[in-house]
Design an enzyme around this catalytic site. Structure first.
Site, PDB file in Angstrom:
ATOM      1  N   SER A  91       8.189  -5.500  -4.059  1.00 29.08           N
ATOM      2  CA  SER A  91       7.576  -6.279  -2.993  1.00 29.08           C
ATOM      3  C   SER A  91       8.070  -7.719  -3.027  1.00 29.08           C
ATOM      4  O   SER A  91       8.333  -8.278  -4.109  1.00 29.08           O
ATOM      5  CB  SER A  91       6.059  -6.269  -3.196  1.00 29.08           C
ATOM      6  OG  SER A  91       5.450  -7.207  -2.340  1.00 29.08           O
TER       7      SER A  91
ATOM      8  N   TYR B 223      -1.492  -7.976  -8.735  1.00 24.13           N
ATOM      9  CA  TYR B 223      -0.649  -6.974  -8.065  1.00 24.13           C
ATOM     10  C   TYR B 223       0.827  -7.362  -8.177  1.00 24.13           C
ATOM     11  O   TYR B 223       1.676  -6.557  -8.577  1.00 24.13           O
ATOM     12  CB  TYR B 223      -1.060  -6.827  -6.593  1.00 24.13           C
ATOM     13  CG  TYR B 223      -0.043  -6.078  -5.769  1.00 24.13           C
ATOM     14  CD1 TYR B 223       0.182  -4.723  -5.970  1.00 24.13           C
ATOM     15  CD2 TYR B 223       0.723  -6.740  -4.798  1.00 24.13           C
ATOM     16  CE1 TYR B 223       1.142  -4.037  -5.228  1.00 24.13           C
ATOM     17  CE2 TYR B 223       1.677  -6.060  -4.056  1.00 24.13           C
ATOM     18  CZ  TYR B 223       1.883  -4.710  -4.271  1.00 24.13           C
ATOM     19  OH  TYR B 223       2.834  -4.044  -3.547  1.00 24.13           O
TER      20      TYR B 223
ATOM     21  N   LYS C 218       4.161  -5.539 -10.166  1.00 20.93           N
ATOM     22  CA  LYS C 218       5.451  -5.197  -9.550  1.00 20.93           C
ATOM     23  C   LYS C 218       6.595  -5.859 -10.320  1.00 20.93           C
ATOM     24  O   LYS C 218       7.635  -5.246 -10.553  1.00 20.93           O
ATOM     25  CB  LYS C 218       5.475  -5.616  -8.084  1.00 20.93           C
ATOM     26  CG  LYS C 218       4.611  -4.735  -7.193  1.00 20.93           C
ATOM     27  CD  LYS C 218       5.215  -3.344  -7.049  1.00 20.93           C
ATOM     28  CE  LYS C 218       4.298  -2.393  -6.307  1.00 20.93           C
ATOM     29  NZ  LYS C 218       4.799  -1.008  -6.281  1.00 20.93           N
TER      30      LYS C 218
HETATM   31  P1  NAD Z   1      -0.042   3.741   0.257  1.00 21.91           P
HETATM   32  O1  NAD Z   1      -1.283   3.422  -0.477  1.00 21.91           O
HETATM   33  O2  NAD Z   1      -0.134   4.261   1.652  1.00 21.91           O
HETATM   34  O3  NAD Z   1       0.845   4.764  -0.590  1.00 21.91           O
HETATM   35  C1  NAD Z   1       0.792   4.846  -1.995  1.00 21.91           C
HETATM   36  C2  NAD Z   1       0.660   6.311  -2.354  1.00 21.91           C
HETATM   37  O4  NAD Z   1       0.544   6.430  -3.772  1.00 21.91           O
HETATM   38  C3  NAD Z   1      -0.591   6.949  -1.743  1.00 21.91           C
HETATM   39  O5  NAD Z   1      -0.256   8.186  -1.165  1.00 21.91           O
HETATM   40  C4  NAD Z   1      -1.522   7.117  -2.942  1.00 21.91           C
HETATM   41  O6  NAD Z   1      -2.399   8.217  -2.789  1.00 21.91           O
HETATM   42  C5  NAD Z   1      -0.523   7.306  -4.060  1.00 21.91           C
HETATM   43  N1  NAD Z   1      -1.058   6.970  -5.379  1.00 21.91           N
HETATM   44  C6  NAD Z   1      -1.793   5.883  -5.725  1.00 21.91           C
HETATM   45  N2  NAD Z   1      -2.112   5.938  -7.029  1.00 21.91           N
HETATM   46  C7  NAD Z   1      -1.552   7.073  -7.523  1.00 21.91           C
HETATM   47  C8  NAD Z   1      -1.528   7.678  -8.795  1.00 21.91           C
HETATM   48  N3  NAD Z   1      -2.155   7.132  -9.850  1.00 21.91           N
HETATM   49  N4  NAD Z   1      -0.847   8.847  -8.941  1.00 21.91           N
HETATM   50  C9  NAD Z   1      -0.237   9.438  -7.886  1.00 21.91           C
HETATM   51  N5  NAD Z   1      -0.232   8.910  -6.656  1.00 21.91           N
HETATM   52  C10 NAD Z   1      -0.877   7.737  -6.478  1.00 21.91           C
HETATM   53  O7  NAD Z   1       0.878   2.438   0.234  1.00 21.91           O
HETATM   54  P2  NAD Z   1       2.246   2.129   0.955  1.00 21.91           P
HETATM   55  O8  NAD Z   1       2.026   1.001   1.888  1.00 21.91           O
HETATM   56  O9  NAD Z   1       2.881   3.356   1.453  1.00 21.91           O
HETATM   57  O10 NAD Z   1       3.061   1.537  -0.277  1.00 21.91           O
HETATM   58  C11 NAD Z   1       3.946   2.334  -1.044  1.00 21.91           C
HETATM   59  C12 NAD Z   1       4.518   1.475  -2.158  1.00 21.91           C
HETATM   60  O11 NAD Z   1       5.160   0.337  -1.578  1.00 21.91           O
HETATM   61  C13 NAD Z   1       3.468   0.933  -3.120  1.00 21.91           C
HETATM   62  O12 NAD Z   1       4.010   0.988  -4.436  1.00 21.91           O
HETATM   63  C14 NAD Z   1       3.278  -0.490  -2.678  1.00 21.91           C
HETATM   64  O13 NAD Z   1       2.878  -1.322  -3.739  1.00 21.91           O
HETATM   65  C15 NAD Z   1       4.669  -0.840  -2.189  1.00 21.91           C
HETATM   66  N6  NAD Z   1       4.664  -1.929  -1.184  1.00 21.91           N
HETATM   67  C16 NAD Z   1       3.907  -1.801  -0.056  1.00 21.91           C
HETATM   68  C17 NAD Z   1       3.890  -2.843   0.870  1.00 21.91           C
HETATM   69  C18 NAD Z   1       3.036  -2.760   2.114  1.00 21.91           C
HETATM   70  O14 NAD Z   1       2.753  -3.789   2.719  1.00 21.91           O
HETATM   71  N7  NAD Z   1       2.605  -1.585   2.562  1.00 21.91           N
HETATM   72  C19 NAD Z   1       4.646  -4.000   0.648  1.00 21.91           C
HETATM   73  C20 NAD Z   1       5.421  -4.077  -0.503  1.00 21.91           C
HETATM   74  C21 NAD Z   1       5.431  -3.032  -1.421  1.00 21.91           C
END
Ligand code: NAD
Ligand code: UDP
Length: 343
Positions: free
Chosen positions: A124, A148, A152
């Site tokens: 991120s 958070y 990362k």
């Molecule tokens: P999201 O919450 O929709 O997806 C994350 C997925 O991981 C979900 O399906 C959740 O059920 C699963 N998960 C969580 N904990 C878990 C565990 N212990 N074991 C197995 N599965 C688990 O989020 P997203 O927006 O799709 O983000 C995906 C990744 O991208 C994350 O790592 C997030 O930190 C990163 N990210 C997201 C953003 C954003 O703004 N959406 C920005 C930067 C980075």
């Protein structure tokens, strides 16, 4: 190619899944559905007319993870699974470290055991912290300002050390800016379980009548109109960046951090205006105090993604708002399980 996708039912994971399936790759999703629904997987199957292996499991459970990975024997891993709410990470930091850092270590150990050496990781732009200069390039100092962001940054460090120590390993750390929007079909999209923390899903819920009004957090920043400026990236472009990163990981070894953004800043007021145009109705909004920890502006330098991945964003803010509105208006309650899987 066989790709093991942790967190593949989530917002970004499900869009990447559709892209992977459509490109003919075989995919195993490993997800505990902590923040997602298996309905997203059913819809990805429908959209692509392809099967996907789905394992319900937790990345903190190292044995279950190692078993699933060994069973599937992937060529590469895309690691989305994690917790992502900045505010919550202040309240329950240990769960964030266990999930985002220990979970990543479990995954790398499972990859070692299964002989898999390629990983694309969801990092991120929050790892940069306060901007010392803009746009953020990948050499900008890493100084996250919340738990958070620190998870990362730590996970990036663990993956980098693993890649250095593992012959022929290839790791791509994708630093996402602000992912928004939805698949053009309106069948998959972002489905926050509680009150949305992020701007776009909040605006979408105001537009559809689930919330009364948006609070704009501050209009006295040093930006064009005083409201916060961010680099919004269409989730469909972001999904394409993952395929480009997987291809890159097949031809390069080592570890690279790469920004994924458009390079353009959009203010809160500009985004609200674009959303109003997309949905054809006014978005009620009021000016509220600044949100603690927010910065005025954040946007990406995109040259490294273009150079290494041959990728750049193709979709603009109108595409982002139109696709978000299609998803939100056709699924006002998100993946409401009571309507039946795949409905
Ligand atoms: P999201 O919450 O929709 O997806 C994350 C997925 O991981 C979900 O399906 C959740 O059920 C699963 N998960 C969580 N904990 C878990 C565990 N212990 N074991 C197995 N599965 C688990 O989020 P997203 O927006 O799709 O983000 C995906 C990744 O991208 C994350 O790592 C997030 O930190 C990163 N990210 C997201 C953003 C954003 O703004 N959406 C920005 C930067 C980075
Ligand atoms: N924002 C806002 N109201 C909201 C949510 C966000 O005004 O309900 C603003 C926020 O202050 C920031 C921008 O919208 O300027 C993007 O915030 P978001 O939480 O989506 O992303 P991040 O701050 O993590 O980049």
């Amino acid at each position: 190619m066989k790709v093991f996708v942790t967190g593949g039912a989530g917002y970004i994971g499900s869009h990447t899944l559709v892209r992977l399936l459509a490109a003919g790759h075989d995919v195993c999703v490993f997800d505990n559905y902590a923040n997602s629904s298996p309905v997203a997987l059913a819809r990805a199957r429908q959209l692509t007319n392809r099967e996907v292996v789905a394992v319900e499991g937790d990345i903190r459970d190292s044995d279950a993870l190692a078993q699933s990975l060994a069973d599937f024997a992937p060529d590469a891993v895309v690691h989305f699974a994690g917790l992502k709410a900045v505010g919550e990470s202040n309240d329950i930091p240990l769960l964030y470290y266990q999930t985002n850092v220990t979970g990543t270590m479990n995954l790398l150990a499972a990859m070692d055991a299964a002989g898999c050496r390629r990983i694309v990781f969801s990092s991120s732009a929050t790892v940069y912290g306060e901007a010392q200069y803009l746009p953020f390039d990948e050499e900008h100092p890493i100084a996250p300002t919340n738990p958070y962001g620190r998870t990362k940054a730590m996970a990036e460090g663990v993956i980098r050390d693993w890649a250095t120590a593992t012959p022929d390993a290839s790791a791509v750390l994708l630093r996402y800016f602000n992912p928004v929007g939805a698949h053009e079909s309106g069948r998959i999209g972002e489905d926050p379980q509680d009150t949305p923390n992020n701007l776009m899903p909040f605006v979408a819920q105001v537009a559809v009548g689930r919330r009364a009004r948006l609070s704009i957090f501050g209009d006295d920043y040093d930006t064009r109109d005083g409201t916060g400026e961010r680099d919004y990236i269409h989730v469909v472009d972001l999904a394409a960046a993952h395929l480009a990163a997987l291809e890159y990981s097949a031809r390069a070894t080592g570890c690279e951090a790469i920004n994924v953004g458009t390079g353009q800043g959009i203010t809160v007021k500009e985004l609200v205006a674009a959303y109003e145009a997309a949905c054809g109705r006014p978005i009620a909004a009021e000016i509220a105090p600044r949100r603690p920890g927010d910065v005025a502006s954040s946007y990406a330098a995109t040259a490294k993604a273009e150079r290494l991945l041959g990728w750049q964003a193709a979709l603009d803010v109108d595409d982002m708002c139109r696709s978000s509105w299609k998803w939100q208006s056709e699924n006002p309650q998100g993946y409401d399980a009571t309507t039946g899987a795949g409905a």
